[in-house]
Every structure is written in C-alpha cells, then in structure tokens.
Design a protein around this motif. Structure first.
Motif, PDB file in Angstrom:
ATOM      1  N   PHE A 157      27.896 102.443  -7.479  1.00  0.00           N
ATOM      2  CA  PHE A 157      28.778 101.695  -8.384  1.00  0.00           C
ATOM      3  C   PHE A 157      30.198 102.256  -8.330  1.00  0.00           C
ATOM      4  O   PHE A 157      30.422 103.449  -8.212  1.00  0.00           O
ATOM      5  N   ALA A 158      31.152 101.354  -8.419  1.00  0.00           N
ATOM      6  CA  ALA A 158      32.565 101.728  -8.490  1.00  0.00           C
ATOM      7  C   ALA A 158      33.283 100.681  -9.334  1.00  0.00           C
ATOM      8  O   ALA A 158      32.803  99.548  -9.457  1.00  0.00           O
ATOM      9  N   PRO A 159      34.391 101.033  -9.939  1.00  0.00           N
ATOM     10  CA  PRO A 159      35.164 100.028 -10.706  1.00  0.00           C
ATOM     11  C   PRO A 159      35.866  99.063  -9.760  1.00  0.00           C
ATOM     12  O   PRO A 159      37.071  99.140  -9.530  1.00  0.00           O
ATOM     13  N   TRP A 160      35.067  98.148  -9.194  1.00  0.00           N
ATOM     14  CA  TRP A 160      35.575  97.277  -8.141  1.00  0.00           C
ATOM     15  C   TRP A 160      36.787  96.458  -8.571  1.00  0.00           C
ATOM     16  O   TRP A 160      37.702  96.248  -7.774  1.00  0.00           O
ATOM     17  N   LEU A 161      36.800  95.977  -9.806  1.00  0.00           N
ATOM     18  CA  LEU A 161      37.918  95.155 -10.262  1.00  0.00           C
ATOM     19  C   LEU A 161      39.200  95.963 -10.425  1.00  0.00           C
ATOM     20  O   LEU A 161      40.284  95.381 -10.534  1.00  0.00           O
ATOM     21  N   GLY A 162      39.096  97.271 -10.452  1.00  0.00           N
ATOM     22  CA  GLY A 162      40.272  98.120 -10.616  1.00  0.00           C
ATOM     23  C   GLY A 162      40.723  98.786  -9.338  1.00  0.00           C
ATOM     24  O   GLY A 162      41.671  99.580  -9.370  1.00  0.00           O
ATOM     25  N   GLN A 163      40.098  98.495  -8.218  1.00  0.00           N
ATOM     26  CA  GLN A 163      40.474  99.094  -6.948  1.00  0.00           C
ATOM     27  C   GLN A 163      41.080  98.024  -6.041  1.00  0.00           C
ATOM     28  O   GLN A 163      40.497  96.957  -5.847  1.00  0.00           O
ATOM     29  N   GLU A 164      42.249  98.321  -5.474  1.00  0.00           N
ATOM     30  CA  GLU A 164      42.948  97.344  -4.645  1.00  0.00           C
ATOM     31  C   GLU A 164      42.109  96.877  -3.451  1.00  0.00           C
ATOM     32  O   GLU A 164      42.163  95.720  -3.061  1.00  0.00           O
ATOM     33  N   ALA A 165      41.342  97.775  -2.887  1.00  0.00           N
ATOM     34  CA  ALA A 165      40.592  97.442  -1.673  1.00  0.00           C
ATOM     35  C   ALA A 165      39.423  96.505  -1.941  1.00  0.00           C
ATOM     36  O   ALA A 165      38.975  95.802  -1.018  1.00  0.00           O
ATOM     37  N   TYR A 166      38.917  96.482  -3.177  1.00  0.00           N
ATOM     38  CA  TYR A 166      37.691  95.722  -3.462  1.00  0.00           C
ATOM     39  C   TYR A 166      37.876  94.625  -4.513  1.00  0.00           C
ATOM     40  O   TYR A 166      36.970  93.815  -4.702  1.00  0.00           O
ATOM     41  N   ALA A 245      41.719  84.577 -15.545  1.00  0.00           N
ATOM     42  CA  ALA A 245      40.806  85.034 -16.592  1.00  0.00           C
ATOM     43  C   ALA A 245      40.333  86.461 -16.359  1.00  0.00           C
ATOM     44  O   ALA A 245      40.152  87.225 -17.325  1.00  0.00           O
ATOM     45  N   MET A 246      40.146  86.855 -15.115  1.00  0.00           N
ATOM     46  CA  MET A 246      39.601  88.176 -14.819  1.00  0.00           C
ATOM     47  C   MET A 246      40.675  89.232 -14.605  1.00  0.00           C
ATOM     48  O   MET A 246      40.508  90.383 -15.008  1.00  0.00           O
ATOM     49  N   GLN A 247      41.790  88.853 -13.961  1.00  0.00           N
ATOM     50  CA  GLN A 247      42.793  89.845 -13.572  1.00  0.00           C
ATOM     51  C   GLN A 247      44.150  89.627 -14.210  1.00  0.00           C
ATOM     52  O   GLN A 247      45.064  90.420 -13.989  1.00  0.00           O
ATOM     53  N   GLY A 248      44.305  88.558 -14.980  1.00  0.00           N
ATOM     54  CA  GLY A 248      45.569  88.303 -15.643  1.00  0.00           C
ATOM     55  C   GLY A 248      46.590  87.649 -14.728  1.00  0.00           C
ATOM     56  O   GLY A 248      46.359  87.445 -13.535  1.00  0.00           O
ATOM     57  N   ALA A 249      47.764  87.345 -15.285  1.00  0.00           N
ATOM     58  CA  ALA A 249      48.807  86.669 -14.516  1.00  0.00           C
ATOM     59  C   ALA A 249      49.382  87.557 -13.421  1.00  0.00           C
ATOM     60  O   ALA A 249      49.881  87.054 -12.407  1.00  0.00           O
ATOM     61  N   LEU A 250      49.332  88.873 -13.589  1.00  0.00           N
ATOM     62  CA  LEU A 250      49.835  89.786 -12.566  1.00  0.00           C
ATOM     63  C   LEU A 250      48.840  89.984 -11.431  1.00  0.00           C
ATOM     64  O   LEU A 250      49.179  90.619 -10.423  1.00  0.00           O
ATOM     65  N   ALA A 251      47.619  89.465 -11.580  1.00  0.00           N
ATOM     66  CA  ALA A 251      46.611  89.502 -10.523  1.00  0.00           C
ATOM     67  C   ALA A 251      46.467  90.902  -9.951  1.00  0.00           C
ATOM     68  O   ALA A 251      46.553  91.121  -8.749  1.00  0.00           O
ATOM     69  N   GLY A 252      46.243  91.853 -10.857  1.00  0.00           N
ATOM     70  CA  GLY A 252      46.146  93.254 -10.450  1.00  0.00           C
ATOM     71  C   GLY A 252      44.817  93.569  -9.790  1.00  0.00           C
ATOM     72  O   GLY A 252      43.941  92.706  -9.655  1.00  0.00           O
ATOM     73  N   PRO A 253      44.701  94.838  -9.366  1.00  0.00           N
ATOM     74  CA  PRO A 253      45.734  95.880  -9.440  1.00  0.00           C
ATOM     75  C   PRO A 253      46.761  95.747  -8.329  1.00  0.00           C
ATOM     76  O   PRO A 253      46.396  95.510  -7.171  1.00  0.00           O
ATOM     77  N   ASN A 254      48.032  95.863  -8.692  1.00  0.00           N
ATOM     78  CA  ASN A 254      49.145  95.830  -7.744  1.00  0.00           C
ATOM     79  C   ASN A 254      49.125  94.549  -6.894  1.00  0.00           C
ATOM     80  O   ASN A 254      49.323  94.583  -5.685  1.00  0.00           O
ATOM     81  N   PHE A 255      48.866  93.415  -7.545  1.00  0.00           N
ATOM     82  CA  PHE A 255      48.882  92.090  -6.911  1.00  0.00           C
ATOM     83  C   PHE A 255      47.849  91.956  -5.793  1.00  0.00           C
ATOM     84  O   PHE A 255      47.983  91.098  -4.919  1.00  0.00           O
ATOM     85  N   SER A 256      46.808  92.760  -5.817  1.00  0.00           N
ATOM     86  CA  SER A 256      45.800  92.691  -4.757  1.00  0.00           C
ATOM     87  C   SER A 256      44.915  91.455  -4.867  1.00  0.00           C
ATOM     88  O   SER A 256      44.251  91.088  -3.896  1.00  0.00           O
ATOM     89  N   THR A 257      44.871  90.822  -6.035  1.00  0.00           N
ATOM     90  CA  THR A 257      44.109  89.580  -6.196  1.00  0.00           C
ATOM     91  C   THR A 257      45.031  88.377  -6.389  1.00  0.00           C
ATOM     92  O   THR A 257      44.589  87.318  -6.817  1.00  0.00           O
ATOM     93  N   ASP A 258      46.290  88.552  -6.092  1.00  0.00           N
ATOM     94  CA  ASP A 258      47.261  87.471  -6.264  1.00  0.00           C
ATOM     95  C   ASP A 258      47.025  86.387  -5.216  1.00  0.00           C
ATOM     96  O   ASP A 258      46.939  86.669  -4.016  1.00  0.00           O
ATOM     97  N   ILE A 259      46.898  85.153  -5.654  1.00  0.00           N
ATOM     98  CA  ILE A 259      46.779  84.004  -4.752  1.00  0.00           C
ATOM     99  C   ILE A 259      47.902  83.030  -5.076  1.00  0.00           C
ATOM    100  O   ILE A 259      48.706  83.263  -5.992  1.00  0.00           O
ATOM    101  N   LEU A 260      47.980  81.944  -4.345  1.00  0.00           N
ATOM    102  CA  LEU A 260      49.110  81.030  -4.498  1.00  0.00           C
ATOM    103  C   LEU A 260      49.191  80.456  -5.912  1.00  0.00           C
ATOM    104  O   LEU A 260      50.287  80.241  -6.429  1.00  0.00           O
ATOM    105  N   GLY A 261      48.049  80.221  -6.541  1.00  0.00           N
ATOM    106  CA  GLY A 261      48.050  79.658  -7.888  1.00  0.00           C
ATOM    107  C   GLY A 261      48.666  80.596  -8.913  1.00  0.00           C
ATOM    108  O   GLY A 261      49.484  80.184  -9.743  1.00  0.00           O
ATOM    109  N   THR A 262      48.292  81.869  -8.887  1.00  0.00           N
ATOM    110  CA  THR A 262      48.866  82.835  -9.835  1.00  0.00           C
ATOM    111  C   THR A 262      50.316  83.140  -9.493  1.00  0.00           C
ATOM    112  O   THR A 262      51.144  83.357 -10.382  1.00  0.00           O
TER     113      THR A 262
END
Length: 312
Positions: A157-166, A245-262
């Motif tokens: 287990f790892a905090p996947w939602l908080g790691q840029e790579a995952y 809903a999961m990562q907020g408008a900033l699509a964190g961490p460090n925009f690693s989940t940022d897509i065109l919609g956000t």
C-alpha cells in the motif's frame, strides 16, 4: 405488366409532420449546443486590447501553444489526457468485452443480477464516487490499508493519490471501475442480437467456446466495438468531474492529474490567486473541440470505411 398512360400519377405528399416532430428537439439542440459552440469559437478569436474587445485572429492560439505561461500547462494536460484515454482503451474496453461475453453465455444463471451490479456504478454521482474512493484509499482512515494488511500485503500500500507518479493511474482506474458498465452493456446488446442461425451453423462445424467467440462473434460485433472506442475517446477528452471531485481544481499533486477539462476550468473561470481569462479559456475549449473532431473524423472516414470493406 404495363402501366396505363391515362392513369393518374400519384404524387408523394410532403411529410410536414416529420418537421413538426423534429422542430422541438432541433430548437433545444440549437439553443443549448450550437449557439454556445459558435459563441465560444468566436470568443477564441477575440481579446481585449487597450480596454476594448477586438478581433485578434489566431493570436490566442499562438499564446496558448507558444507562451510558457499557458503552453506548459496545456501540453501537460494533453499528455495526461492521452494517458487517461489509453488506459481506458487498454483496460476498460477489453474488460467490458470479456464481461459481455460472459453475460451472453446461455447457461449462466443470475444474468440480470450481474448486469445490474456491474452497471450500477455508472449511474452514481461523480461526487459520491470520488469521495468514496478518497476514503477507501486514504492512508489515515482508508479501508485499503487494512484490507491489504489482512492478507499480508500491507507493504504494497502507498498513498497513491498523493504521489505524482501514481496519482493519474489511480484516478484512471477509479474511472474505469465506474464506467466499465457502458461498454459491457453496448457489447452485450450486440452479442445477443447475433442471429441464432449463425451460432448453430458454427456449432455444426465444431466451432464452440472461445474459438466461436473470436472467429464468429467478435468480427460481427466489430462495429459496436468501434462505436465504444469513439464514445470512450469523446468521454475521456471531455472528462472533468471525477478529477475535480478527487483531486480538486489544481489536479494535484503538482498538476500530475491535470487534464484538459480541469485546465480549461482554471483558465476560463480562474482559481484561487489565478484570474480567469475567458478569451484564453475559449481558445482552450476550441482546441479541445478540434481534438475531439479530428478523432471522431478519423474513425468515421478511415476506421469505419475499413470495417465496411471487411464486412463486405
């Protein structure tokens, strides 16, 4: 049999009722879709100069693609969106095909229950799904660490939602879990409409089981699989809700989940200390529209034509 030249020629009556029935839908579609689309395209060609709204042509797009203030975020969001889409194509759609094939087995009991259970996440709210999975994956009070610990795999287990790579992979898998029911149902509907005579003929030739699926059924449902691919492409490049809903408008961490919609949301409406720019936001929306248009056109004029030649 010859026609009497003196017989009256019956003229086809104009079918005005078709226009009457289509008019309300066309009116709503025009007001809700076409008018905003044209206004957005026009807004993307304008900007403010010396306090006045003026026509600037393609300057907004030059800024979007060339100015690091906008281009860095745009290209990052586009790369993430492509990765988001590829994961859905490689994981969601094959799983949907496999589930549809299992549900179409004639001797399977409880098909209605399985269909409902697998399709149920699709109708859930994005907010509910996002909040639920954030709780499940939380390293502090989530269920996932305890579940892995109960089978001796807590070290994985790892905090996947908080790691840029995952983080993006984790969000993509949540989206796949939620929407796998859509390709499953579409392909299942195509499988059960295959004529029984075709299946019986294949069984008479000794083609059964997996061999029957890959040699007989799969070629017959290829148009539906192509349609599922197009819907996946359009849906993924329009995605916004689950990431927000999961990562907020900033699509964190460090925009690693940022897509065109956000990215569009932040540019158009602004967020926190970032001021919104409706002209640059319209340019981003236009770029998204063109990407989706090119993808759909490629399917309609290239892939679908090859499918028709293959079927003929």
């Amino acid at each position: 049999m010859t026609q009497d030249p003196e017989a009256p020629i019956l003229k086809a009556r104009p079918r005005w009722h078709i226009a009457v029935f289509l008019a309300p839908a066309l009116l709503v579609y025009t007001v809700v879709m076409l008018v905003p689309l044209m206004q957005t395209l026009l807004l993307a060609l304008e900007n403010v100069r010396d306090g006045n709204r003026v026509f600037v042509g393609l300057d907004n797009f030059r800024t979007l693609f060339g100015d690091p203030r906008f281009s860095d975020g745009f290209w990052n969001a586009l790369r993430n969106n492509v990765y988001f889409f590829v994961l859905h194509m490689l994981i969601q759609n094959p799983i949907g095909i496999a589930l549809a094939a299992l549900l179409s087995v004639p001797r399977l009991r409880g098909v209605a229950l399985y269909r409902t259970a697998l399709f149920l996440p699709t109708i859930l709210s994005f907010v509910i799904v996002g909040f639920l999975w954030k709780l499940l994956l939380s390293p502090l009070w989530g269920v996932a660490p305890n579940l892995l610990g109960s089978i001796g795999l807590k070290s994985l287990f790892a905090p996947w939602l908080g790691q840029e790579a995952y983080a993006l992979t984790a969000v993509s898998l949540v989206s796949i879990w939620q929407f796998v029911g859509i390709p499953m149902m579409l392909i299942y509907a195509a499988l059960i409409t295959i004529p029984a005579e075709v299946i019986e003929a294949a069984e008479c030739d000794g083609i059964t089981g997996l061999k029957q699926f890959f040699k007989i059924k799969l070629p017959l449902i290829m148009p539906t699989i192509g349609l599922v691919g197009v819907l996946t492409f359009v849906g993924n490049f329009n995605a916004f809700d689950l990431i927000y809903a999961m990562q907020g408008a900033l699509a964190g961490p460090n925009f690693s989940t940022d897509i065109l919609g956000t990215y569009l949301y932040r540019i158009f409406f602004g967020f926190q200390l970032q001021a919104g720019d409706r002209y640059m936001g319209a340019a981003v929306a236009t770029a998204m529209f063109l990407i989706i248009l090119l993808g759909v056109s490629f399917y309609l004029f290239v892939v679908q034509r090859r499918m028709r030649r293959y079927q003929m």
